[in-house]
Design a protein around this motif. Structure first.
Motif, PDB file in Angstrom:
ATOM      1  N   SER A 126       0.400  -1.094  -0.001  1.00 38.14           N
ATOM      2  CA  SER A 126      -0.213  -0.231  -0.193  1.00 38.14           C
ATOM      3  C   SER A 126       0.447   1.226   0.037  1.00 38.14           C
ATOM      4  CB  SER A 126      -0.463  -0.168   1.347  1.00 38.14           C
ATOM      5  OG  SER A 126      -1.724  -0.866   1.054  1.00 38.14           O
ATOM      6  N   ALA A 127       1.849   1.658   0.475  1.00 38.25           N
ATOM      7  CA  ALA A 127       3.034   2.526   0.851  1.00 38.25           C
ATOM      8  C   ALA A 127       4.029   2.587  -0.210  1.00 38.25           C
ATOM      9  CB  ALA A 127       3.607   2.382   2.496  1.00 38.25           C
ATOM     10  N   LYS A 128       3.756   1.303  -0.645  1.00 37.99           N
ATOM     11  CA  LYS A 128       5.134   1.210  -2.142  1.00 37.99           C
ATOM     12  C   LYS A 128       6.465   1.106  -1.405  1.00 37.99           C
ATOM     13  CE  LYS A 128       1.903   3.400  -5.728  1.00 37.99           C
ATOM     14  NZ  LYS A 128       1.359   4.392  -6.932  1.00 37.99           N
ATOM     15  N   CYS A 129       6.541   0.339  -0.694  1.00 36.77           N
ATOM     16  CA  CYS A 129       7.458   0.456   0.200  1.00 36.77           C
ATOM     17  C   CYS A 129       8.949   0.177  -0.509  1.00 36.77           C
ATOM     18  CB  CYS A 129       7.917  -0.274   1.314  1.00 36.77           C
ATOM     19  SG  CYS A 129       9.195  -0.473   1.851  1.00 36.77           S
ATOM     20  N   PRO A 130      10.284   1.010  -0.920  1.00 38.06           N
ATOM     21  CA  PRO A 130      10.883   0.317  -2.000  1.00 38.06           C
ATOM     22  C   PRO A 130      11.766  -0.909  -1.347  1.00 38.06           C
ATOM     23  CG  PRO A 130      11.295   2.045  -0.367  1.00 38.06           C
ATOM     24  CD  PRO A 130      10.578   1.981  -0.328  1.00 38.06           C
ATOM     25  N   ASN A 131      11.794  -1.629  -0.114  1.00 35.93           N
ATOM     26  CA  ASN A 131      11.543  -3.568   0.039  1.00 35.93           C
ATOM     27  C   ASN A 131      11.269  -4.345   0.191  1.00 35.93           C
ATOM     28  OD1 ASN A 131      14.270  -1.825   1.531  1.00 35.93           O
ATOM     29  ND2 ASN A 131      12.699  -0.674   2.603  1.00 35.93           N
ATOM     30  N   ARG A 132       9.674  -3.843  -0.834  1.00 27.93           N
ATOM     31  CA  ARG A 132       8.806  -5.174  -0.638  1.00 27.93           C
ATOM     32  C   ARG A 132       9.220  -6.295  -1.037  1.00 27.93           C
ATOM     33  NH1 ARG A 132       5.619  -6.972  -4.254  1.00 27.93           N
ATOM     34  NH2 ARG A 132       5.935  -5.371  -5.987  1.00 27.93           N
ATOM     35  N   MET A 133      10.052  -6.150  -2.002  1.00 30.06           N
ATOM     36  CA  MET A 133      10.524  -7.571  -2.508  1.00 30.06           C
ATOM     37  C   MET A 133      11.784  -8.507  -2.361  1.00 30.06           C
ATOM     38  SD  MET A 133       8.940  -7.896  -5.817  1.00 30.06           S
ATOM     39  CE  MET A 133       9.937  -9.198  -6.633  1.00 30.06           C
ATOM     40  N   GLU A 134      12.489  -7.023  -1.192  1.00 32.79           N
ATOM     41  CA  GLU A 134      13.611  -8.002  -0.936  1.00 32.79           C
ATOM     42  C   GLU A 134      13.060  -8.661   0.966  1.00 32.79           C
ATOM     43  OE1 GLU A 134      17.140  -6.584   2.355  1.00 32.79           O
ATOM     44  OE2 GLU A 134      16.562  -5.448   1.098  1.00 32.79           O
ATOM     45  N   CYS A 135      11.842  -8.001   1.527  1.00 30.65           N
ATOM     46  CA  CYS A 135      11.576  -8.528   2.360  1.00 30.65           C
ATOM     47  C   CYS A 135      10.238  -9.857   2.169  1.00 30.65           C
ATOM     48  CB  CYS A 135      10.611  -7.087   3.045  1.00 30.65           C
ATOM     49  SG  CYS A 135      11.236  -5.964   3.811  1.00 30.65           S
ATOM     50  N   TYR A 136      10.049  -9.832   0.920  1.00 28.97           N
ATOM     51  CA  TYR A 136       9.025 -11.004   0.406  1.00 28.97           C
ATOM     52  C   TYR A 136      10.011 -12.049   0.480  1.00 28.97           C
ATOM     53  CZ  TYR A 136       4.273  -8.289   0.192  1.00 28.97           C
ATOM     54  OH  TYR A 136       3.111  -7.638   0.722  1.00 28.97           O
ATOM     55  N   SER A 137      10.728 -12.176  -0.616  1.00 31.16           N
ATOM     56  CA  SER A 137      12.053 -12.605  -0.907  1.00 31.16           C
ATOM     57  C   SER A 137      12.266 -13.636   0.650  1.00 31.16           C
ATOM     58  CB  SER A 137      13.134 -12.180  -1.427  1.00 31.16           C
ATOM     59  OG  SER A 137      13.641 -12.005  -1.078  1.00 31.16           O
ATOM     60  N   GLN A 138      12.277 -12.961   1.264  1.00 31.47           N
ATOM     61  CA  GLN A 138      12.453 -13.577   3.194  1.00 31.47           C
ATOM     62  C   GLN A 138      11.400 -13.749   4.047  1.00 31.47           C
ATOM     63  OE1 GLN A 138      15.479 -10.524   4.775  1.00 31.47           O
ATOM     64  NE2 GLN A 138      16.616 -10.503   3.142  1.00 31.47           N
ATOM     65  N   LYS A 139      10.646 -14.017   2.951  1.00 38.91           N
ATOM     66  CA  LYS A 139       9.159 -14.370   4.037  1.00 38.91           C
ATOM     67  C   LYS A 139       8.811 -13.309   4.725  1.00 38.91           C
ATOM     68  CE  LYS A 139       9.207 -18.750   1.987  1.00 38.91           C
ATOM     69  NZ  LYS A 139       9.122 -20.799   2.709  1.00 38.91           N
ATOM     70  N   THR A 140       8.700 -12.176   4.760  1.00 38.88           N
ATOM     71  CA  THR A 140       8.254 -11.599   6.084  1.00 38.88           C
ATOM     72  C   THR A 140       7.332  -9.976   5.108  1.00 38.88           C
ATOM     73  OG1 THR A 140       8.825 -10.180   8.182  1.00 38.88           O
ATOM     74  CG2 THR A 140      10.348 -10.149   6.150  1.00 38.88           C
ATOM     75  N   ALA A 141       6.845  -9.811   5.807  1.00 39.92           N
ATOM     76  CA  ALA A 141       6.241  -8.510   6.466  1.00 39.92           C
ATOM     77  C   ALA A 141       5.737  -7.702   7.192  1.00 39.92           C
ATOM     78  CB  ALA A 141       5.185  -8.787   4.808  1.00 39.92           C
ATOM     79  N   THR A 142       5.548  -6.760   6.688  1.00 45.64           N
ATOM     80  CA  THR A 142       4.800  -5.605   7.751  1.00 45.64           C
ATOM     81  C   THR A 142       3.066  -5.623   7.687  1.00 45.64           C
ATOM     82  OG1 THR A 142       6.511  -4.460   8.299  1.00 45.64           O
ATOM     83  CG2 THR A 142       4.187  -3.346   9.021  1.00 45.64           C
ATOM     84  N   PHE A 143       2.547  -6.699   8.576  1.00 43.34           N
ATOM     85  CA  PHE A 143       1.125  -6.689   7.546  1.00 43.34           C
ATOM     86  C   PHE A 143       0.412  -5.241   8.354  1.00 43.34           C
ATOM     87  CE2 PHE A 143       2.209  -9.902   9.466  1.00 43.34           C
ATOM     88  CZ  PHE A 143       1.889 -11.135   8.274  1.00 43.34           C
ATOM     89  N   MET A 144      -0.813  -4.802   7.334  1.00 40.31           N
ATOM     90  CA  MET A 144      -1.817  -3.338   7.584  1.00 40.31           C
ATOM     91  C   MET A 144      -3.177  -3.861   8.131  1.00 40.31           C
ATOM     92  SD  MET A 144      -1.581  -0.013   5.564  1.00 40.31           S
ATOM     93  CE  MET A 144      -3.084  -0.726   4.015  1.00 40.31           C
TER      94      MET A 144
END
Length: 312
Positions: free
Chosen positions: A63-81
């Motif tokens: 939702s916030a177009k975070c530049p780290n999204r692909m990195e975090c998703y690839s490490q199987k983590t995310a910030t839930f909203m």
């Protein structure tokens, strides 16, 4: 700027809002080389994305177009909203949609906990849109999510909350009833730019009081806050804010580069701060007494949050 503030019911002060600079006065700048990233290889990011879609969960990463999204998703983590994906505020830096929110989803806590379990998370970060339309700002929903995650996973929990400026009892509910391991509320910018960046409903003194109140309610909870840099602030203004945060017992600090989500609707970038300047600011912040500091162009509120929480 180092006076402490109690969390009291503050009036919304009717100050003139500083208009964002015209686009013509800030011609589009090329991204410097240190802000260009490679896309992570592998399928782990697809696993995370598909799980979130299956469980119908929102993340601030998307939702916030975070530049780290692909990195975090690839490490199987995310910030839930949580609390939906429509915000009742219209901050001039954030790409989360704003408007009239939908009703709360009663099974969201269980779906969030299931995602945390299947991702194998040991530290879960929960944030939300601002819900000024709800009497408690969504505090009870936060509590249900924290409890569901702990029951399902045993993980530590970090919350990144809105300011609850219309419901001062909401903070007490979350801290006393749920006792998150880390409580994060972002300062975002310096006082001079507050109205322009965060909008007329936000108050700098309220932010400081909110963070101080957490320690008064439960000294064991670690407090955390962060600033976006590159909006026109000066070093002197940044250090004054850092002194204020330390005066109000904030433990952890994040400093990152503001990136404009959209050229038409959001504040332009005033300056791209080089990595060596972030390193200097990080060192100075540690000298001020912050227990953990993350400072760099790609640092965001929950970036490597588990590492920061576990290191202290």
């Amino acid at each position: 700027m180092s006076d402490s503030h109690e969390l009291v019911e503050l009036p919304i002060i009717d100050l003139p809002i500083i208009d964002a600079p015209a686009a013509s006065s800030h011609p589009k700048q090329r991204l410097p080389k240190w802000l260009k990233r490679n896309v992570p290889k592998g399928n782990a990011n697809h696993f995370t994305q598909e799980l979130l879609e299956e469980l119908k969960l929102e993340t601030v990463c998307d939702s916030a177009k975070c530049p780290n999204r692909m990195e975090c998703y690839s490490q199987k983590t995310a910030t839930f909203m949580i609390l939906g994906n429509i915000c009742t505020r219209a901050c001039s830096f954030c790409s989360v949609p704003r408007g009239k929110p939908e009703e709360l989803s009663s099974d969201e806590p269980e779906r969030l906990a299931e995602a945390a379990f299947r991702l194998g998370l040991k530290h879960v970060v929960i944030t939300s849109v601002t819900r000024d339309d709800l009497p408690d700002g969504g505090a009870q929903h936060y509590i249900r999510c924290i409890e569901a995650v702990r029951e399902r996973t045993g993980a530590t929990v970090e919350v990144l909350t809105p300011d609850f400026i219309h419901s001062k009892e909401s903070l007490d509910k979350i801290i006393v009833d749920a006792s998150p391991d880390v409580f994060n509320h972002n300062t975002e910018t310096v006082p001079r730019l507050y109205k322009r960046v965060r909008g007329p409903k936000s108050e700098y003194a309220w932010t400081l009081g909110l963070l101080k109140r957490v320690k008064a309610l439960n000294p064991k909870v670690k407090t955390k806050s962060g600033l976006m840099l590159g909006l026109g602030e000066t070093h002197e203004e940044v250090f004054a804010v850092l002194e204020d945060l330390r005066a109000n017992d904030v433990d952890f600090l994040t400093l990152g580069q503001y990136l404009q989500p959209d050229e038409q609707r959001f504040l332009p970038v005033d300056r791209y701060i080089p990595p060596e300047e972030f390193e200097m600011l990080g060192r100075k912040s540690k000298e001020l007494g912050f227990k953990q500091v993350a400072s760099g162009p790609f640092v965001r509120s929950s970036y490597h949050a588990r590492d920061m929480a576990e290191a202290y």
